[in-house]
Design a protein around this motif. Structure first.
Motif, short mmCIF file in Angstrom:
data_model
loop_
_atom_site.label_atom_id
_atom_site.label_comp_id
_atom_site.label_asym_id
_atom_site.label_seq_id
_atom_site.Cartn_x
_atom_site.Cartn_y
_atom_site.Cartn_z
N ILE A 267 0.79 -1.38 -0.07
CA ILE A 267 -0.22 0.02 0.06
C ILE A 267 0.86 1.27 0.03
O ILE A 267 0.44 2.24 -0.48
CB ILE A 267 -0.88 0.07 1.28
N GLY A 268 1.86 1.18 0.83
CA GLY A 268 2.73 2.32 0.69
C GLY A 268 3.43 2.78 -1.03
O GLY A 268 3.66 4.04 -0.92
N GLY A 272 -0.53 8.29 -2.59
CA GLY A 272 -1.77 8.96 -2.07
C GLY A 272 -2.54 8.04 -1.11
O GLY A 272 -3.68 8.74 -0.43
N ILE A 273 -2.25 6.84 -0.81
CA ILE A 273 -2.99 5.91 0.11
C ILE A 273 -2.16 6.12 1.44
O ILE A 273 -2.82 6.61 2.38
CB ILE A 273 -3.11 4.39 -0.42
N GLY A 274 -1.01 5.78 1.50
CA GLY A 274 -0.26 5.81 2.86
C GLY A 274 -0.73 5.22 4.22
O GLY A 274 -1.51 4.23 3.97
N GLY A 275 0.02 5.42 5.38
CA GLY A 275 -0.10 4.63 6.43
C GLY A 275 -1.47 4.90 6.95
O GLY A 275 -2.11 4.06 7.83
N GLY A 276 -1.90 6.05 6.91
CA GLY A 276 -3.41 6.33 7.52
C GLY A 276 -4.50 5.24 7.05
O GLY A 276 -5.38 4.98 7.91
N THR A 277 -4.22 4.69 6.06
CA THR A 277 -5.03 3.63 5.40
C THR A 277 -4.54 2.12 5.65
O THR A 277 -5.48 1.28 6.06
CB THR A 277 -5.42 3.58 4.01
N SER A 282 -4.48 -3.55 7.50
CA SER A 282 -3.69 -4.43 8.09
C SER A 282 -4.54 -4.98 9.24
O SER A 282 -4.64 -6.41 9.58
CB SER A 282 -2.42 -3.97 8.50
N TYR A 283 -5.25 -4.09 10.20
CA TYR A 283 -5.77 -4.69 11.40
C TYR A 283 -7.05 -5.72 10.85
O TYR A 283 -7.19 -6.79 11.65
CB TYR A 283 -6.26 -3.72 12.21
N GLY A 443 -13.98 4.83 5.76
CA GLY A 443 -14.86 5.53 4.85
C GLY A 443 -14.64 6.87 4.24
O GLY A 443 -14.53 7.14 3.23
N PHE A 444 -14.18 7.74 5.18
CA PHE A 444 -13.67 8.90 5.02
C PHE A 444 -12.43 9.01 4.01
O PHE A 444 -12.35 10.02 3.16
CB PHE A 444 -13.47 10.01 6.21
N ILE A 445 -11.58 8.22 4.43
CA ILE A 445 -10.27 8.28 3.54
C ILE A 445 -10.72 7.69 2.28
O ILE A 445 -9.88 8.15 1.28
CB ILE A 445 -9.18 7.45 4.45
N LEU A 446 -11.28 6.63 2.16
CA LEU A 446 -10.90 5.96 0.93
C LEU A 446 -12.08 6.31 -0.14
O LEU A 446 -11.83 6.24 -1.22
CB LEU A 446 -11.47 4.27 1.12
#
Length: 498
Positions: A267-268, A272-277, A282-283, A443-446
């Motif tokens: 994902i890294g 534009g996606i990054g660790g926040g997603t 992963s969890y 939902g807000f991030i994606l």
């Protein structure tokens, strides 16, 4: 090649560069630890300072801030249930319950060690696989990005908690928040109600701080109790570098670590996606693959290892497109790209040929930063945990002030502070009515990523949806997303029957 490696290492191990890396790592930990501040803010503030030094020295400072900021974000996630950064959201879900059980020292020790290990793994991916991974990412068009995002959205089903309906409603709520403001591509205003402040929509930091930090402040103030220093003292047996695991626990977590590392790197490298997603995904994957998913959220090691592994390996992953393509992987690397430009460094495929010594200097700076952060956090863990023993009325007041400063600093708008407070109240009420918060954040991030790539893909295909299913990579991700939904429905039907 060997001369470039030696020259790069020599450039970092000289006194000025080492001091700057140390300063950056320490400041990054502080910024990551304080709710409302972030690695992005730390790098942005220190960007002008880096220009006063030589290129390797200045970029080393920024990289130290990056690694320290991501690592420090988990401290308040574990101790207070307030994510220090966007990349430590999922750390709250099992880190805070471990603190509530009196296992704060164990949780922090595991976090510090697993973060160090994951940083090294992520940087090794960066060093050895950067060109190959970059070529694959270069083939991604909007069709592929849309499919990947849709697959990620389907993971909401793993984060719904006890009520699937409430979880899905929470996910839709997050997507609705993301729709406020100017639409991508054509900038058509949506749900602004004639208010100029809503034209640019809600920023991620005020939303994150409001839903998690402010709602947690309200919840903590309502309980009028908390973890005491006496309860924490019983858990501290750390002498030297943090490890936290027993041998049995460590070997049990190896599959979880490997899977989460691959998710973080994968994902890294997608810009534009990054660790926040990635830490949320992963969890969710770890919970779905677990033999005991019902224990997630109660304070288990699996739920701590998965997100912390992913958000650390994502650092190395996000550096791949930056160095090989000149495309930032996340907001922090976007600012670091500005640092490259300030020092007249042009990242891209030719950088490895024309400035090999610089590339290996950056690799060395990342490795050194990870080591410094590990040592500092290991020996400073007792001081870090003293945050919990601060009187709650003082601590919560300080947290709210820093949250307000962080929200305001995002866009220098008082509206973001107001939004943070309103969303904090909404988050508190949602918790009271047993609505899960993770689906809102996911939902807000994606949603904006999916919408942007959907519209770009439709423009490229002149309104046809066919390329979204004929592209092999996009079709594969959409098929996996469909299978994920079907599997979740079947699982819920079985659970309802039981």
């Amino acid at each position: 090649m060997s001369s470039d490696i030696l020259a790069g290492m020599a450039a970092v191990f000289e006194p000025t560069a080492m001091l700057l890396v140390l300063f950056g790592a320490l400041l990054g930990i502080i910024f990551g630890t304080i709710p409302g501040l972030s690695a992005t803010m730390a790098v942005a503030i220190c960007l002008p300072i880096s220009f006063a030094f030589q290129p390797v020295q200045g970029i080393s400072l920024l990289l130290g801030l990056y690694v320290g900021g991501v690592s420090g974000g988990s401290v308040t996630s574990i101790l207070l249930g307030i994510p220090g950064t966007a990349s430590s959201i999922a750390t709250v879900w099992d880190g805070k319950p471990m603190t509530d059980k009196g296992l704060a020292g164990k949780a922090l020790s595991i976090d510090i060690f697993i973060t160090f290990l994951a940083n090294i793994v992520g940087f090794l991916f960066l060093i050895f696989l950067a060109p190959q991974i970059a070529r694959l990412a270069l083939r991604f068009a909007p069709f592929e990005y849309f499919a990947v995002t849709i697959f990620s959205i389907t993971l909401i089903s793993s984060l719904t908690g006890k009520s699937v309906v409430k979880g899905l409603l929470a996910g839709l709520m997050g997507m609705a928040l993301a729709m406020v403001g100017d639409a991508p591509i054509d900038s058509y205003p949506r749900y602004t109600f004639g208010t100029d402040a809503l034209m640019i929509g809600f920023s991620i930091l005020p939303v994150l701080i409001g839903l998690y930090a402010i709602s947690e402040v309200f919840s903590s103030a309502e309980k009028r109790d908390g973890i005491t220093s006496d309860k924490l003292k019983t858990d501290f047996k750390i002498r030297g570098l943090a490890f936290g695991f027993t041998k049995k626990e460590f070997f049990q977590q190896i599959p979880n670590f490997i899977r989460s590392s691959l998710i973080g790197v994968g994902i890294g490298i997608l810009p534009g996606i990054g660790g926040g997603t990635s830490n949320i995904i992963s969890y969710a994957v770890a919970k779905r693959q677990s033999k005991y998913p019902e224990k997630f959220g109660t304070g288990i090691i699996d739920g701590l290892v998965a997100p912390e592994t992913t958000n650390s390996t994502a650092i190395g992953g996000s550096m791949v497109p930056l160095l090989t393509l000149g495309i930032p992987g996340d907001t922090v690397t976007a600012i670091i790209l500005g640092g490259f430009m300030m020092h007249q460094i042009v990242p891209g495929p030719m950088l490895f040929r024309t400035s090999g010594d610089l590339v290996f200097a950056l690799f060395t700076a990342l490795m050194v930063s990870a080591t410094i952060v590990y040592i500092v956090q290991s020996f400073g863990i007792r001081l870090i945990v003293k945050i919990v023993s601060v009187p709650k009325n003082v601590l919560l007041s300080i947290v709210v002030v820093f949250c307000a400063v962080g929200a305001f600093a995002t866009n220098n708008r008082i509206f973001d502070v107001q939004a943070m407070l309103i969303l904090g109240i909404i988050g508190f009420l949602l918790l009271k009515f047993k609505f899960p918060l993770p689906p809102i954040i996911l939902g807000f991030i994606l949603a904006p990523i999916a919408e942007l790539n959907l519209r770009r893909g439709l423009m490229m295909s002149q309104g046809s949806f066919l390329p979204f299913v004929t592209s092999p990579i996009a079709a594969a991700f959409l098929a996996v997303a469909l299978a994920s939904v079907v599997f979740s429905v079947i699982r819920e039907i079985k659970a309802a029957k039981q």
